[in-house]
Write a protein that holds these residues in place. Structure first.
Motif, PDB file in Angstrom:
ATOM      1  N   GLN A  35       1.152  -1.329   0.339  1.00 49.17           N
ATOM      2  CA  GLN A  35      -0.256   0.240  -0.073  1.00 49.17           C
ATOM      3  C   GLN A  35       0.422   1.076  -0.011  1.00 49.17           C
ATOM      4  O   GLN A  35       1.989   1.120   0.703  1.00 49.17           O
ATOM      5  CB  GLN A  35      -1.243  -0.187   1.489  1.00 49.17           C
ATOM      6  CG  GLN A  35      -1.726   1.456   1.421  1.00 49.17           C
ATOM      7  CD  GLN A  35      -2.790   1.085   3.012  1.00 49.17           C
ATOM      8  OE1 GLN A  35      -2.331   2.657   2.995  1.00 49.17           O
ATOM      9  NE2 GLN A  35      -3.423   0.359   2.836  1.00 49.17           N
ATOM     10  N   ILE A  65      -2.101  -1.544  -3.616  1.00 49.81           N
ATOM     11  CA  ILE A  65      -3.314  -0.368  -3.062  1.00 49.81           C
ATOM     12  C   ILE A  65      -3.213   1.243  -2.653  1.00 49.81           C
ATOM     13  O   ILE A  65      -1.665   0.953  -2.435  1.00 49.81           O
ATOM     14  CB  ILE A  65      -3.480  -1.048  -1.258  1.00 49.81           C
ATOM     15  CG1 ILE A  65      -3.485  -2.533  -1.846  1.00 49.81           C
ATOM     16  CG2 ILE A  65      -4.287  -0.676  -1.148  1.00 49.81           C
ATOM     17  CD1 ILE A  65      -4.066  -3.476  -2.717  1.00 49.81           C
ATOM     18  N   ASN A  67      -3.714   4.592  -0.763  1.00 50.12           N
ATOM     19  CA  ASN A  67      -4.010   5.013   0.513  1.00 50.12           C
ATOM     20  C   ASN A  67      -5.437   6.095   0.371  1.00 50.12           C
ATOM     21  O   ASN A  67      -4.518   6.782  -0.563  1.00 50.12           O
ATOM     22  CB  ASN A  67      -3.229   4.947   1.877  1.00 50.12           C
ATOM     23  CG  ASN A  67      -3.768   5.572   2.573  1.00 50.12           C
ATOM     24  OD1 ASN A  67      -3.684   6.604   3.284  1.00 50.12           O
ATOM     25  ND2 ASN A  67      -3.911   4.531   3.808  1.00 50.12           N
ATOM     26  N   HIS A  82      -7.218   1.227  -0.389  1.00 56.55           N
ATOM     27  CA  HIS A  82      -7.805   1.504   1.098  1.00 56.55           C
ATOM     28  C   HIS A  82      -8.206   2.953   1.552  1.00 56.55           C
ATOM     29  O   HIS A  82      -7.291   3.932   1.744  1.00 56.55           O
ATOM     30  CB  HIS A  82      -6.724   1.046   2.218  1.00 56.55           C
ATOM     31  CG  HIS A  82      -6.355   0.461   3.366  1.00 56.55           C
ATOM     32  ND1 HIS A  82      -7.281  -0.427   3.926  1.00 56.55           N
ATOM     33  CD2 HIS A  82      -6.702   1.641   4.354  1.00 56.55           C
ATOM     34  CE1 HIS A  82      -7.814  -0.367   5.114  1.00 56.55           C
ATOM     35  NE2 HIS A  82      -6.976   0.598   5.327  1.00 56.55           N
TER      36      HIS A  82
END
Length: 210
Positions: A35, A65, A67, A82
């Protein structure tokens, strides 16, 4: 094997070349998910960091991913987003990213945990298991018992985050949690590759066999 097992969250204080070195090394060591975080408001810088990490991950099967920012995830065609509780609402984010991408949500208390069960998520990040220097505004420390309780209440895979390191990792893995997210234990290690490899070995050894 769960893609969430050893989830690297990048340190947004590290410069781009350090970030790339850390991610390369960590992936070589066995992290299963990455992430990218960017805490400032500089969207171009975030896109540059995300693109650079995406290149490193090319061909590795390790999902990227992003953030907080759905727009950045779409801009670089990341594997997922996320979200925190104050970011874009989950249902809206899901509409924008489509059904193929991963969507995670940080959960900081029991009420959020139960509400999340009705949301179109792939996993939740349970925050924070223990107090940590990287997060100063912690609402709640779940601890091991809180994590076990959350696993019974949530219908989604859970990634444990916050203050996790080799000394408490066994206890966390023994709960049967789907994964652990780490920042400092990998990003600030002398050798991120060795750190990731050692952590993965520790996770495999502590994983309950059903």
């Amino acid at each position: 094997m769960s893609p969430y097992r050893l989830y690297l969250v990048t340190d947004d204080q590290q410069n781009l070349s350090t970030l790339i070195k850390v991610v390369e090394a960590a992936v070589a060591g066995g992290v299963t998910m990455v992430q990218v975080r960017e805490k400032g408001d500089n969207i171009q810088s975030f896109i540059n960091r995300a693109k650079a990490v995406k290149q490193v991950l090319q061909g590795t099967q390790v999902p990227l991913i992003i953030n907080d920012r759905v727009d950045v995830a779409l801009a670089v065609d990341a594997d997922g987003v996320h979200l925190g509780q104050s970011d874009m609402p989950v249902k809206l984010a899901r509409k924008l990213i489509g059904s193929e991408k991963l969507l995670g949500l940080s959960i900081e208390n029991d009420q959020q945990l139960l509400e999340a069960n009705n949301l179109p998520l792939d996993y939740i990040g349970l925050s924070a298991i223990f107090a940590t220097p990287t997060k100063t505004n912690i609402k709640k420390q779940w601890g091991i018992q809180g994590l076990e309780k959350a696993m019974q209440l949530s219908q989604f895979p859970i990634v444990a985050i916050g203050g996790i390191n080799p000394t408490n990792l066994d206890h966390i893995i023994e709960t049967g949690v789907d994964g652990v997210a780490l920042v400092s234990a990998i990003c600030h290690a002398t050798s991120p590759q060795q750190a990731a490899a050692d952590l993965l070995k520790q996770i495999q050894a502590a994983t309950p066999h059903h």
